[in-house]
Design an enzyme around this catalytic site. Sequence first.
Site, PDB file in Angstrom:
ATOM      1  CG  ASP A 139     -17.498 -48.642 121.648  1.00  0.00           C
ATOM      2  OD1 ASP A 139     -17.900 -48.913 122.788  1.00  0.00           O
ATOM      3  OD2 ASP A 139     -18.210 -48.822 120.635  1.00  0.00           O
ATOM      4  CE  LYS A 192     -18.909 -45.223 122.609  1.00  0.00           C
ATOM      5  NZ  LYS A 192     -18.675 -46.118 123.750  1.00  0.00           N
TER       6      LYS A 192
HETATM    7  P1  NDP Z   1     -14.906 -55.269 119.614  1.00  0.00           P
HETATM    8  O1  NDP Z   1     -14.737 -54.506 118.371  1.00  0.00           O
HETATM    9  O2  NDP Z   1     -13.707 -55.768 120.346  1.00  0.00           O
HETATM   10  O3  NDP Z   1     -15.854 -56.545 119.369  1.00  0.00           O
HETATM   11  C1  NDP Z   1     -17.154 -56.392 118.898  1.00  0.00           C
HETATM   12  C2  NDP Z   1     -17.761 -57.753 118.721  1.00  0.00           C
HETATM   13  O4  NDP Z   1     -19.149 -57.611 118.426  1.00  0.00           O
HETATM   14  C3  NDP Z   1     -17.139 -58.528 117.562  1.00  0.00           C
HETATM   15  O5  NDP Z   1     -17.216 -59.896 117.807  1.00  0.00           O
HETATM   16  C4  NDP Z   1     -18.073 -58.123 116.402  1.00  0.00           C
HETATM   17  O6  NDP Z   1     -18.099 -59.057 115.340  1.00  0.00           O
HETATM   18  C5  NDP Z   1     -19.415 -58.100 117.104  1.00  0.00           C
HETATM   19  N1  NDP Z   1     -20.301 -57.181 116.387  1.00  0.00           N
HETATM   20  C6  NDP Z   1     -20.071 -55.860 116.126  1.00  0.00           C
HETATM   21  N2  NDP Z   1     -21.070 -55.346 115.407  1.00  0.00           N
HETATM   22  C7  NDP Z   1     -21.937 -56.361 115.213  1.00  0.00           C
HETATM   23  C8  NDP Z   1     -23.172 -56.464 114.538  1.00  0.00           C
HETATM   24  N3  NDP Z   1     -23.721 -55.410 113.903  1.00  0.00           N
HETATM   25  N4  NDP Z   1     -23.796 -57.643 114.578  1.00  0.00           N
HETATM   26  C9  NDP Z   1     -23.263 -58.716 115.201  1.00  0.00           C
HETATM   27  N5  NDP Z   1     -22.082 -58.679 115.846  1.00  0.00           N
HETATM   28  C10 NDP Z   1     -21.444 -57.526 115.849  1.00  0.00           C
HETATM   29  O7  NDP Z   1     -15.812 -54.353 120.567  1.00  0.00           O
HETATM   30  P2  NDP Z   1     -16.000 -54.406 122.145  1.00  0.00           P
HETATM   31  O8  NDP Z   1     -15.960 -55.806 122.625  1.00  0.00           O
HETATM   32  O9  NDP Z   1     -15.110 -53.398 122.725  1.00  0.00           O
HETATM   33  O10 NDP Z   1     -17.492 -53.828 122.271  1.00  0.00           O
HETATM   34  C11 NDP Z   1     -18.650 -54.670 122.284  1.00  0.00           C
HETATM   35  C12 NDP Z   1     -19.805 -53.913 122.911  1.00  0.00           C
HETATM   36  O11 NDP Z   1     -19.457 -53.545 124.250  1.00  0.00           O
HETATM   37  C13 NDP Z   1     -20.218 -52.611 122.218  1.00  0.00           C
HETATM   38  O12 NDP Z   1     -21.591 -52.428 122.369  1.00  0.00           O
HETATM   39  C14 NDP Z   1     -19.473 -51.562 123.031  1.00  0.00           C
HETATM   40  O13 NDP Z   1     -20.096 -50.294 122.934  1.00  0.00           O
HETATM   41  C15 NDP Z   1     -19.615 -52.146 124.428  1.00  0.00           C
HETATM   42  N6  NDP Z   1     -18.659 -51.648 125.405  1.00  0.00           N
HETATM   43  C16 NDP Z   1     -17.319 -51.796 125.220  1.00  0.00           C
HETATM   44  C17 NDP Z   1     -16.445 -51.331 126.186  1.00  0.00           C
HETATM   45  C18 NDP Z   1     -14.979 -51.576 126.114  1.00  0.00           C
HETATM   46  O14 NDP Z   1     -14.297 -51.310 127.113  1.00  0.00           O
HETATM   47  N7  NDP Z   1     -14.450 -52.085 125.022  1.00  0.00           N
HETATM   48  C19 NDP Z   1     -16.930 -50.601 127.384  1.00  0.00           C
HETATM   49  C20 NDP Z   1     -18.369 -50.581 127.509  1.00  0.00           C
HETATM   50  C21 NDP Z   1     -19.169 -51.055 126.524  1.00  0.00           C
HETATM   51  P3  NDP Z   1     -17.376 -58.679 113.940  1.00  0.00           P
HETATM   52  O15 NDP Z   1     -15.924 -58.889 114.183  1.00  0.00           O
HETATM   53  O16 NDP Z   1     -17.959 -59.632 112.966  1.00  0.00           O
HETATM   54  O17 NDP Z   1     -17.730 -57.238 113.642  1.00  0.00           O
END
Ligand code: NDP
Length: 449
Positions: free
Chosen positions: A168, A128
């Site tokens: 991510d 990561k």
């Molecule tokens: P994005 O950046 O596309 O979206 C993240 C989302 O989570 C946004 O809505 C963001 O809101 C919210 N968020 C982030 N940090 C916080 C926080 N501290 N508190 C509340 N809301 C928060 O990321 P992904 O959708 O790609 O990733 C989401 C999760 O899924 C993560 O844990 C990631 O590690 C996991 N994941 C992702 C993969 C992928 O293929 N993308 C694969 C496997 C796991 P805001 O815009 O306000 O920050």
Amino acid sequence: MLKSEYLNNIYTGVVTRDPDQREFHQAVLEFLESLDLIIDQHPEYQQKGIIETFVEPERMICFRVPWVDNQGNVHVNRGYRVQFNSAIGPYKGGLRFHPTVNLSILKFLGFEQILKNSLTGLPMGGAKGGSDFDPKGKSDSEIMRFCQSFMTELNRHIGQFVDVPAGDIGVGAREIGYLFGQYRRVRGSYDAGVLTGKGLSFGGSLVRTEATGYGLCYLTQEMLRHMRNDSFEGKTVVISGSGNVAIFATEKATALGAKVVALSDSNGFIHDPDGIKLDVVKDIKLKRRQRISVYADEVPGSTYTPGFRGIWSIPCDIALPCATQNEIDGETAKIIVAGGAMAVAEGANMPCRPEAIRVFQEAGLLFAPAKAANAGGVATSGLEMSQNSMRFHWTFEEVDSRLKEIMINIFHNIYDASVESNRPGDLVTGANVAGFLKVASVMLAQGLI
Ligand code: NDP
């Protein structure tokens, strides 16, 4: 407290070595608790020091990332790559750009990635990386300059047979495009397989964008079918986050007959009792890059409430946390149970704290842990790597059906491992044990120590 003195000593060693890395301790402890059930059957792990090796990264790279904003001011962020374990394949895992990024978070994510990648059945090690850079409010050219500076250093540590990063939080198709462009420029070589999540016109795979959210729903559907003879059909679903994972989980859950009624971001959540209109969300989040609150301004009958934790007070049958780590604590878990939920599946990495998982399991809810439930993203990245090697493209349907097959296999693999560990239906144990046994057997076979 673990039963095994050997495992207890390992955990104490991890905490003593890096006392401030709380997220990493949390991930290691959950893993060791699962191994506690089977360690007596494997004296060879202790003899060969397999587990103490497993909890220490092979390599941690840390570097400065200077970049210039649109006003000409210089900023210096910190970049990282934690190359955790390469026993079963090249390092593989995403890059996160978020102000909270630090070594503890990247070590927990890299550690879980080893087990997740193992569960996919594909030959990928765990890693990561990322930076404490905050992409929010930055212009397109600022994002581009940051990505170029980040890759100017990272390029020397990665490669299609060495380490293959992906996206991510904060790193989507746009960022991967800029990162790939800089890699190609500084290396003078078109190595399509060095990054995944690329645009379709330069080596990306169909379904990669949708894969984590779709995969989450495929695994959840199989869990509901196998363990409850049930499905998404007619269920009310709450999904936290409104990023890549949340959006495509909403799409697939809806396609499978569920009604998704809430989404969130780090500022607050929207509630639409008639069911979220995904085309509006996609327009707001993917095209206009605005906050989720805009939905309530545009869709009559929906509401916006500030504060992201409040989303879990909305009653649902199925909860899919898809935002970030540790968003559901014990108290929030009790609220979800009281709302009548039957299943929780983690789309984000480690969104549920250990006490929350205990609340769900004691209340008899089905619980699918992230390292299995969200493995669809990296599995499809593995399929992207295969297509890059073959210089060939599969159709959407072909990739989607492979993804579905992988997620169904993961479910049965972890369910069977839970039975073999004498914890039938405890998929946390099942995922840790099944993911670890494969990597451990390869570490033993390769004589890594
Ligand atoms: P994005 O950046 O596309 O979206 C993240 C989302 O989570 C946004 O809505 C963001 O809101 C919210 N968020 C982030 N940090 C916080 C926080 N501290 N508190 C509340 N809301 C928060 O990321 P992904 O959708 O790609 O990733 C989401 C999760 O899924 C993560 O844990 C990631 O590690 C996991 N994941 C992702 C993969 C992928 O293929 N993308 C694969 C496997 C796991 P805001 O815009 O306000 O920050």
